[in-house]
Motif scaffolding. Structure first.
Motif, PDB file in Angstrom:
ATOM      1  N   GLN A 216      -7.971  25.675  44.755  1.00 38.25           N
ATOM      2  CA  GLN A 216      -7.986  24.303  45.271  1.00 38.25           C
ATOM      3  C   GLN A 216      -9.364  23.646  45.195  1.00 38.25           C
ATOM      4  N   ILE A 217     -10.409  24.417  45.002  1.00 35.83           N
ATOM      5  CA  ILE A 217     -11.763  23.888  45.186  1.00 35.83           C
ATOM      6  C   ILE A 217     -12.091  22.801  44.174  1.00 35.83           C
ATOM      7  N   ASP A 218     -11.761  23.020  42.899  1.00 36.72           N
ATOM      8  CA  ASP A 218     -12.096  22.022  41.883  1.00 36.72           C
ATOM      9  C   ASP A 218     -11.404  20.688  42.151  1.00 36.72           C
ATOM     10  N   PHE A 224     -13.394  14.227  46.197  1.00 40.75           N
ATOM     11  CA  PHE A 224     -14.353  13.731  47.177  1.00 40.75           C
ATOM     12  C   PHE A 224     -15.711  13.365  46.569  1.00 40.75           C
ATOM     13  N   THR A 225     -15.907  13.623  45.280  1.00 44.73           N
ATOM     14  CA  THR A 225     -17.135  13.212  44.621  1.00 44.73           C
ATOM     15  C   THR A 225     -16.922  11.825  44.017  1.00 44.73           C
ATOM     16  N   GLU A 230     -18.072   4.124  40.836  1.00 45.28           N
ATOM     17  CA  GLU A 230     -18.096   3.870  42.279  1.00 45.28           C
ATOM     18  C   GLU A 230     -19.513   3.934  42.830  1.00 45.28           C
ATOM     19  N   LEU A 231     -20.269   4.933  42.385  1.00 48.92           N
ATOM     20  CA  LEU A 231     -21.627   5.106  42.874  1.00 48.92           C
ATOM     21  C   LEU A 231     -22.527   3.960  42.421  1.00 48.92           C
ATOM     22  N   ALA A 232     -22.386   3.554  41.163  1.00 54.53           N
ATOM     23  CA  ALA A 232     -23.204   2.447  40.665  1.00 54.53           C
ATOM     24  C   ALA A 232     -22.914   1.164  41.427  1.00 54.53           C
ATOM     25  N   GLU A 233     -21.630   0.900  41.710  1.00 53.18           N
ATOM     26  CA  GLU A 233     -21.286  -0.303  42.459  1.00 53.18           C
ATOM     27  C   GLU A 233     -21.819  -0.241  43.882  1.00 53.18           C
ATOM     28  N   ALA A 272     -23.726   8.515  50.365  1.00 53.46           N
ATOM     29  CA  ALA A 272     -23.918   9.771  51.090  1.00 53.46           C
ATOM     30  C   ALA A 272     -23.007  10.864  50.539  1.00 53.46           C
ATOM     31  N   ARG A 273     -21.746  10.510  50.225  1.00 53.89           N
ATOM     32  CA  ARG A 273     -20.832  11.516  49.654  1.00 53.89           C
ATOM     33  C   ARG A 273     -21.330  12.001  48.309  1.00 53.89           C
TER      34      ARG A 273
END
Length: 277
Positions: A216-218, A224-225, A230-233, A272-273
């Motif tokens: 399940q980890i991947d 959640f990453t 999304e990060l750039a915005e 933060a995420r």
């Protein structure tokens, strides 16, 4: 199993002294967990010990045996009230002093909905101590305590009581200013269902999810990453807020919609995420 876990891309590992260990074996298992904490290379993964509930005979012994090995903290199951949390904190403070550990260095994550009392008191439980890093929720023990015949409908969606527990975990964590971590997904083979549940958790403001199996980890990490877009915005929005704030403006148009303080808070959570990932 412990050897394999040290190769997995997990943020942290939980060494379980509660449900995974039958009562007759708990005395023999505690020193094994302590030796693992002292001798194994966790490779930067956080090291958590799930203790037994504070109202059982096992809880204090769990703490006494393992705290000198300096885990990052303890997973605290079944707190029924803030008083249960304070009892754990009192024991941790006593043992930190006894072993010369920095005060406050031992953190707590609470599984806050495993009893009906805990669900009713989740707000006060989440705010019971500054040692609390996060709260999570659980439904298996709650469903057993309440005699629930099932917790999901035919489509796999949570029924009312587990859905309420999940919602209240997210709300209580936000009110207390701590993280919320979504509970395990027990259908190990259903990775598509896990992915959908992760997406639902992100929409509810959960910052992560507990994995019950390596497969399940991947899926959890990917969900959640934040994506690069999304990060750039989010970075762009924060920069725009900084520029507008210099002119005394705290609400403005951004990419066709009006934005204000809540949008800034969400953008910072995305950043933060990404940093955590």
């Amino acid at each position: 199993m412990i050897a394999k876990s040290l190769t997995l891309p997990a943020d942290g590992l939980i060494l379980d002294l509660e449900d995974a260990v039958p009562p007759p074996l708990k005395p023999a298992t505690r020193p094994i967990v302590r030796r693992w904490l002292e001798s194994l290379d966790f490779g930067g993964r956080e090291r958590w010990v799930r203790m037994n509930p504070i109202f059982t005979e096992h809880a204090v012994l769990d703490l006494e045996e393992t705290i000198a090995a300096r885990p990052d903290g303890y997973i605290v199951p079944k707190p029924r009230s803030a008083e249960d949390v304070r009892r754990v904190v009192a024991q941790v403070e006593r043992l930190e002093e006894k072993h010369g550990l920095p005060f406050g260095s031992t953190r707590l994550i609470l599984i806050a909905t495993e009893t009906p009392q805990g669900l009713l008191n989740i707000g006060e439980i989440a705010a019971a101590s500054k040692r609390i890093d996060a709260i999570s929720w659980g439904i298996e023990d709650l469903s057993a305590a309440m005699g629930l015949p099932r917790v999901r409908d035919e489509a796999g969606r949570y029924l009312d009581i587990p859905r309420y527990a999940r919602v209240m975990c997210a709300v209580a964590a936000s009110a207390a200013g701590i993280e919320s971590i979504d509970t395990v997904y027990t259908d190990i083979a259903d990775l598509d269902g896990l992915r959908r549940e992760c997406e639902d958790a992100i929409a509810m403001s959960f910052s992560g999810k507990i994995s019950i199996h390596p497969s399940q980890i991947d899926v959890i990490n990917a969900a959640f990453t934040p994506s690069a877009a999304e990060l750039a915005e989010a970075h762009e929005l924060v920069a725009q807020f900084d520029e507008h704030a210099k002119r005394g403006l705290f609400a403005f148009r951004f990419k066709g919609q009006m934005v204000d303080a809540p949008h800034l808070a969400r953008a910072r959570k995305v950043i933060a995420r990404a940093g955590g990932a």
